[in-house]
Scaffold this active site. Sequence first.
Site, PDB file in Angstrom:
ATOM      1  N   TYR A  64       0.839  -1.207   0.000  1.00 54.78           N
ATOM      2  CA  TYR A  64       0.000   0.000   0.000  1.00 54.78           C
ATOM      3  C   TYR A  64       0.868   1.249   0.000  1.00 54.78           C
ATOM      4  O   TYR A  64       0.577   2.235  -0.668  1.00 54.78           O
ATOM      5  CB  TYR A  64      -0.941   0.021   1.210  1.00 54.78           C
ATOM      6  CG  TYR A  64      -1.961   1.145   1.082  1.00 54.78           C
ATOM      7  CD1 TYR A  64      -3.161   0.917   0.417  1.00 54.78           C
ATOM      8  CD2 TYR A  64      -1.692   2.422   1.572  1.00 54.78           C
ATOM      9  CE1 TYR A  64      -4.074   1.941   0.243  1.00 54.78           C
ATOM     10  CE2 TYR A  64      -2.608   3.449   1.408  1.00 54.78           C
ATOM     11  CZ  TYR A  64      -3.795   3.202   0.746  1.00 54.78           C
ATOM     12  OH  TYR A  64      -4.693   4.219   0.571  1.00 54.78           O
TER      13      TYR A  64
ATOM     14  N   PHE B 272      -7.287  21.657 -24.683  1.00 51.50           N
ATOM     15  CA  PHE B 272      -7.518  20.220 -24.789  1.00 51.50           C
ATOM     16  C   PHE B 272      -8.747  19.911 -23.934  1.00 51.50           C
ATOM     17  O   PHE B 272      -8.969  20.537 -22.894  1.00 51.50           O
ATOM     18  CB  PHE B 272      -6.315  19.385 -24.353  1.00 51.50           C
ATOM     19  CG  PHE B 272      -6.573  17.924 -24.567  1.00 51.50           C
ATOM     20  CD1 PHE B 272      -6.568  17.401 -25.844  1.00 51.50           C
ATOM     21  CD2 PHE B 272      -6.898  17.089 -23.517  1.00 51.50           C
ATOM     22  CE1 PHE B 272      -6.876  16.058 -26.072  1.00 51.50           C
ATOM     23  CE2 PHE B 272      -7.208  15.749 -23.730  1.00 51.50           C
ATOM     24  CZ  PHE B 272      -7.190  15.234 -25.005  1.00 51.50           C
ATOM     25  N   THR B 273      -9.523  18.927 -24.372  1.00 53.79           N
ATOM     26  CA  THR B 273     -10.848  18.679 -23.790  1.00 53.79           C
ATOM     27  C   THR B 273     -10.830  18.518 -22.270  1.00 53.79           C
ATOM     28  O   THR B 273     -11.449  19.300 -21.548  1.00 53.79           O
ATOM     29  CB  THR B 273     -11.456  17.423 -24.435  1.00 53.79           C
ATOM     30  OG1 THR B 273     -10.516  16.354 -24.321  1.00 53.79           O
ATOM     31  CG2 THR B 273     -11.761  17.652 -25.910  1.00 53.79           C
TER      32      THR B 273
ATOM     33  N   ASP C  13       1.980  20.459 -20.546  1.00 53.30           N
ATOM     34  CA  ASP C  13       1.213  19.239 -20.749  1.00 53.30           C
ATOM     35  C   ASP C  13       2.165  18.340 -21.531  1.00 53.30           C
ATOM     36  O   ASP C  13       2.294  18.462 -22.748  1.00 53.30           O
ATOM     37  CB  ASP C  13      -0.084  19.495 -21.508  1.00 53.30           C
ATOM     38  CG  ASP C  13      -0.898  18.208 -21.669  1.00 53.30           C
ATOM     39  OD1 ASP C  13      -0.301  17.113 -21.585  1.00 53.30           O
ATOM     40  OD2 ASP C  13      -2.122  18.298 -21.888  1.00 53.30           O
TER      41      ASP C  13
ATOM     42  N   LYS D 267      -0.072   7.784 -23.433  1.00 52.63           N
ATOM     43  CA  LYS D 267       0.357   8.158 -24.794  1.00 52.63           C
ATOM     44  C   LYS D 267       1.840   7.827 -24.955  1.00 52.63           C
ATOM     45  O   LYS D 267       2.179   6.663 -25.052  1.00 52.63           O
ATOM     46  CB  LYS D 267       0.078   9.642 -25.049  1.00 52.63           C
ATOM     47  CG  LYS D 267      -1.194  10.201 -24.427  1.00 52.63           C
ATOM     48  CD  LYS D 267      -2.462   9.752 -25.100  1.00 52.63           C
ATOM     49  CE  LYS D 267      -3.739  10.175 -24.381  1.00 52.63           C
ATOM     50  NZ  LYS D 267      -3.936  11.560 -24.083  1.00 52.63           N
TER      51      LYS D 267
ATOM     52  N   ARG E 234     -13.093  15.550 -34.088  1.00 54.48           N
ATOM     53  CA  ARG E 234     -12.377  16.618 -33.379  1.00 54.48           C
ATOM     54  C   ARG E 234     -12.784  17.935 -34.046  1.00 54.48           C
ATOM     55  O   ARG E 234     -12.052  18.519 -34.827  1.00 54.48           O
ATOM     56  CB  ARG E 234     -10.851  16.421 -33.464  1.00 54.48           C
ATOM     57  CG  ARG E 234     -10.328  15.267 -32.631  1.00 54.48           C
ATOM     58  CD  ARG E 234     -10.078  15.590 -31.162  1.00 54.48           C
ATOM     59  NE  ARG E 234     -11.167  15.338 -30.259  1.00 54.48           N
ATOM     60  CZ  ARG E 234     -11.005  14.905 -29.009  1.00 54.48           C
ATOM     61  NH1 ARG E 234      -9.821  14.602 -28.542  1.00 54.48           N
ATOM     62  NH2 ARG E 234     -12.035  14.784 -28.211  1.00 54.48           N
TER      63      ARG E 234
ATOM     64  N   PHE F 212     -18.684  15.015 -26.270  1.00 53.65           N
ATOM     65  CA  PHE F 212     -18.337  14.144 -27.401  1.00 53.65           C
ATOM     66  C   PHE F 212     -18.251  12.671 -27.002  1.00 53.65           C
ATOM     67  O   PHE F 212     -18.461  11.792 -27.830  1.00 53.65           O
ATOM     68  CB  PHE F 212     -17.016  14.588 -28.044  1.00 53.65           C
ATOM     69  CG  PHE F 212     -15.851  14.603 -27.087  1.00 53.65           C
ATOM     70  CD1 PHE F 212     -15.620  15.705 -26.285  1.00 53.65           C
ATOM     71  CD2 PHE F 212     -14.998  13.522 -26.999  1.00 53.65           C
ATOM     72  CE1 PHE F 212     -14.556  15.717 -25.392  1.00 53.65           C
ATOM     73  CE2 PHE F 212     -13.925  13.532 -26.117  1.00 53.65           C
ATOM     74  CZ  PHE F 212     -13.712  14.623 -25.309  1.00 53.65           C
TER      75      PHE F 212
HETATM   76  C1  LIG Z   1      -4.940  12.379 -23.418  1.00 44.30           C
HETATM   77  C2  LIG Z   1      -4.544  13.733 -23.087  1.00 44.30           C
HETATM   78  C3  LIG Z   1      -4.833  14.291 -21.824  1.00 44.30           C
HETATM   79  C4  LIG Z   1      -5.667  13.577 -20.789  1.00 44.30           C
HETATM   80  O1  LIG Z   1      -5.098  12.409 -20.350  1.00 44.30           O
HETATM   81  P1  LIG Z   1      -5.968  11.118 -19.904  1.00 44.30           P
HETATM   82  O2  LIG Z   1      -4.925  10.123 -19.568  1.00 44.30           O
HETATM   83  O3  LIG Z   1      -6.809  10.743 -21.063  1.00 44.30           O
HETATM   84  O4  LIG Z   1      -6.779  11.508 -18.731  1.00 44.30           O
HETATM   85  C5  LIG Z   1      -4.383  15.566 -21.571  1.00 44.30           C
HETATM   86  N1  LIG Z   1      -3.708  16.266 -22.487  1.00 44.30           N
HETATM   87  C6  LIG Z   1      -3.421  15.775 -23.708  1.00 44.30           C
HETATM   88  C7  LIG Z   1      -2.674  16.590 -24.691  1.00 44.30           C
HETATM   89  C8  LIG Z   1      -3.833  14.499 -24.054  1.00 44.30           C
HETATM   90  O5  LIG Z   1      -3.563  14.028 -25.279  1.00 44.30           O
END
Ligand SMILES: *Cc1c(COP(=O)(O)O)cnc(C)c1O
Length: 480
Positions: free
Chosen positions: A73, A125-126, A216, A259, A383, A450
């Site tokens: 933990y 970004f969303t 980011d 990613k 998008r 979306f």
């Molecule tokens: C995917 C993504 C996020 C969010 O990350 P999650 O792991 O999906 O929560 C933030 N910023 C960018 C540029 C992304 O491509």
Amino acid sequence: MNKRSWAEPFKIKMVEPLRMTTREERERAILDAGFNTFLLRSRDVYIDLLTDSGTSAMSDRQWAGMMMGDEAYAGSENYYHLEEVVQRYYGYKYLIPTHQGRGAEHLLSTLCIKPGDLVLGNMYFTTTKAHQELAGGRFVDVICDEAHDPNDPSPFKGNVDPSKLERAIDTAPPGRVAYLCLQMNVNMAGGQPVSLDNVRQVSDICRVRGVRVFLDATRAVENAYFIKLREPGQAHRSISEILLELCSLTDGCTNSAKKDCLVNIGGFLAVNDPDLAEQARNLVVVYEGLHTYGGLAGRDMEAMAIGIEESVQLDHVRARVGQVEYLGQKLIDAGIPIVRPIGGHGVFLDAARILPHIAREEFPAQALTAALYVDSGIRSMERGAVSAGRDPDTNENVFPSLELVRLTIPRRVYTQAHMDVTAESVIEVASRAKEVQGMRFVSEPKYLRFFQSRFEPMPARASADASTRRIRAIPSDAVR
Ligand SMILES: *Cc1c(COP(=O)(O)O)cnc(C)c1O
């Protein structure tokens, strides 16, 4: 010399069979999914280009690492390994793991944004914007104008416009700019990179004015590759060196490890300020888990640590970006309008130009995702205006300049033959563009609409003849 072929820098040790479907099955499936590719079942998809998020194939070494999970933990060995790797490759002092990128965005937004603050960024970004708004912030876009033009060939269309940045800070009420969120390989602009020179300049502008810069870093490795490829004086440097310099110019980062970092789940917040790190560790226990696991299993952190080391290898990034380039070039050669230059993680189809007969209010990109799926079982993502959502003040639909469909390439998953099949399907649908109908909402969620909204095709126009009706995206008896 003739151009020589390249091949994937790995061989395949385990396979996952794909299920083929008939056109009738796909017409039924997209109808059941409300014409939203997010609501399709994966078993009904042939080539899944919805996203490159969490869809990477892990290496044999990463799978071996999964067996080394220390599921304590508190104080898991894997946490300390990950911390060491993040410090080595990203260079930040303090690591707070989170379940994925938005977990880190949530922590950062909650800690650094006061209601009414402005949050600057190079295109929204969303999930990032959603968390900024939930914390009471207002997003201000300071990306360069070139980013909004799908035909502009500039090499670094993700760049911040320095004069927009200065103006935004200098005209804001004192102390009301929370921070600049500097996104690498700007997703919504088509995976367009930011130059190192721009990051240096932007970092100076912000430092002088006392505004913090958070990266980011979700796509920072692939951004570093473009810097090596395209920026004068950078060709001799390694991806790791460039990545370290990018991070060194900022105060911290949020990162979705799903990613670049080559794992199926995970993310982190990393910062240099010890006070901010302490506050984040306080908050992470409320929303994610203890600060040495942040919502992840020990094995997930181990796979992430190994994935980060693999992600900065030149062979890997070159093949990853090269595969995207391969698909994009095929489409360009066939005359399909796509965002140029070709981005890092996917090919972005210019839906507004492919379907010029569909008004923006009828969501051409949404319609194109459905038509592509019906044609071949390929799953893509909208998008455009659906992703952009509504203006928080007026509640009106926002129509961004780009109305795109993203064909996102998972890392190390598909072969070039899959790319050929994809290109052929896009070319086929584009050649019969007039048969695709616009869409309207049937249901629309309040947040990140979306993901879960449902649509139906606009009623057929009176002029539609029988042959048009035959090849519509769905059976006519099923239109509701
Ligand atoms: C995917 C993504 C996020 C969010 O990350 P999650 O792991 O999906 O929560 C933030 N910023 C960018 C540029 C992304 O491509």
